[in-house]
Design an enzyme around this catalytic site. Structure first.
Site, PDB file in Angstrom:
ATOM      1  N   ALA A  28      -6.157 -51.421 -15.970  1.00 41.19           N
ATOM      2  CA  ALA A  28      -6.384 -50.383 -14.961  1.00 41.19           C
ATOM      3  C   ALA A  28      -7.612 -49.527 -15.228  1.00 41.19           C
ATOM      4  CB  ALA A  28      -5.149 -49.479 -14.868  1.00 41.19           C
ATOM      5  N   TYR A 179      -9.169 -71.703 -15.868  1.00 39.25           N
ATOM      6  CA  TYR A 179      -8.901 -70.512 -15.059  1.00 39.25           C
ATOM      7  C   TYR A 179      -7.947 -70.847 -13.914  1.00 39.25           C
ATOM      8  CZ  TYR A 179      -9.641 -66.463 -12.054  1.00 39.25           C
ATOM      9  OH  TYR A 179      -9.449 -65.357 -11.267  1.00 39.25           O
TER      10      TYR A 179
END
Length: 310
Positions: A28, A179
Site C-alpha cells: 500500500a 508472471y
C-alpha cells in the site's frame, strides 16, 4: 497523460460508509495499493498499510493523513517473499476482527530470483505469500460479520499456465510465463477460497493497464535502460492512472452487490474504465487444478486452512 476518471459507472464516490471496519492492504505504499488504502481510509475504515519497506509505508501513511486528517491508518512491515515475515505480521495484526483484506502487492516479469524460502520470486511473492497471509489471518476474517478478501490478478492470467512439473521455473524460466502463472494462481486461489470458506466473500480483481512503477521494475533489475524507458512511455501514453486502476479492487472490497468467486476489472475490454464483472480464462476451471494448487500451496507454506470452529 494517463486517464484519471472512468467514463461513467461506479467511482470511488460510491464507496459506502466504512466506519468501524478494519482493512489490511498489502503493497500500500505506492500505486494501486496506495490509492486503495487511501479511499478505504477516506470512507472511514481503519487501514493497515502492509509493506516491505517501512520507511516508504510511513511516508504513504503521512500522505493519507494529509489528504484525510481523520484517517485511521497504521503501518505494518510485511515481506511476502519471506514466510517468517508473513507469520510475524499476521501474529501482530490478526487479533481483532478483519473486515477487508486486499492482497494487492506483487512483482512482475523479474529476472529469475528466489524468495527467502527458496521459491521462484513471482510465484512465491504473488501467490504463496498471499496464500500464507490469508490463511494466517483467517481467524480474524471469520470474526468479522461479512469479511471480504480481494486478490489481485491480471489480464496475463489468460496466458498463464500452472506448470505443476516445474512451478519454480528451475528447469526453464521465462519471466512473462512465470508472471502469467502467478496471476492465474491468484485467480484460482480467490475462487477456491470462496468455495472452501463460505463464511467470507472472496473475489478477484484486476486493474487493467494502470500506470504504476510495476512495469519498470523488471527492466530496472535487468539493467535495461531502454526497456525501462519504454515502459515509462507506455504508462504515459496508454495507461490509466493508478487511482483509476484501484477502482476494481475498491468495488470488489466494498460494493454491496459483489458476488463471491467473481472477478472485477475495467469494463472496456478489461483495459480501462469503471469496474464491472469480468470474463475469466476457461482454463482457470480445469478439473482438479484448484485442489492440486491448494494442496501444493499448503505443503510449501506449511499453512493449513483450518475448518470453522463448530
Amino acid at each position: 497523460m494517463t486517464w484519471e476518471v472512468p467514463m461513467g459507472g461506479w467511482t470511488a464516490r460510491d464507496i459506502p460508509d466504512l466506519d468501524g471496519r478494519r482493512a489490511i492492504v498489502t503493497g500500500a505504499n505506492s500505486g494501486i495499493g496506495y490509492h486503495t488504502a487511501l479511499r478505504l481510509a477516506q470512507h472511514g475504515a481503519s487501514v493497515v498499510l502492509a509493506c516491505r519497506d517501512a520507511e516508504r509505508a510511513q511516508a504513504a501513511a503521512d500522505r493519507i493523513r494529509a489528504a484525510a486528517p481523520d484517517a485511521d491508518v497504521a503501518v505494518g512491515r510485511l515481506d511476502l517473499a519471506d514466510l517468517s515475515s508473513v507469520r510475524t505480521f499476521a501474529a501482530r495484526h490478526g487479533g481483532a476482527p478483519l473486515d477487508i483484506l486486499v492482497n494487492n502487492a506483487g512483482v512482475m516479469a523479474l529476472p529469475r530470483r528466489t524468495t527467502a524460502d527458496g521459491f521462484e520470486m513471482q510465484f512465491g511473492t504473488n501467490h504463496l505469500g498471499h496464500f500464507a497471509l490469508t490463511g494466517l489471518l483467517l481467524p480474524a476474517l471469520r470474526d468479522a460479520p461479512s469479511a471480504r478478501v480481494v486478490t489481485l490478478t491480471s489480464g496475463f492470467a489468460w496466458a498463464g499456465r500452472l506448470r505443476f512439473d516445474d512451478l519454480q521455473g528451475e528447469r526453464r524460466y521465462r519471466k512473462w510465463a512465470a508472471y502469467g502463472q502467478s496471476k492465474l494462481a491468484n485467480l484460482i486461489f480467490a475462487r477456491e477460497l470462496d468455495r472452501r470458506v463460505p463464511e467470507l466473500t472472496s473475489v478477484a480483481a484486476h486493474p487493467g493497464y494502470a500506470a504504476t512503477n510495476l512495469q519498470q521494475t523488471g527492466p530496472r533489475m535487468q539493467g535495461s535502460t531502454v526497456m525501462e524507458k519504454a515502459a515509462g512511455v507506455g504508462n504515459a501514453l496508454i495507461g490509466q492512472s493508478a487511482a483509476a486502476g484501484a477502482l476494481p479492487s475498491l468495488y470488489a472490497a466494498t460494493a454491496p452487490d459483489v458476488q463471491g468467486c467473481a472477478c472485477y476489472a475495467p469494463r472496456l475490454l478489461q483495459y480501462r474504465g469503471a469496474p464491472a464483472k469480468a470474463v475469466t480464462p476457461p482454463h482457470a476451471d480445469r478439473p482438479g487444478q484448484s485442489e492440486r494448487l491448494w494442496r501444493i500451496s499448503e505443503d510449501l507454506t506449511s499453512v493449513a486452512y483450518a475448518p470453522a470452529p463448530a
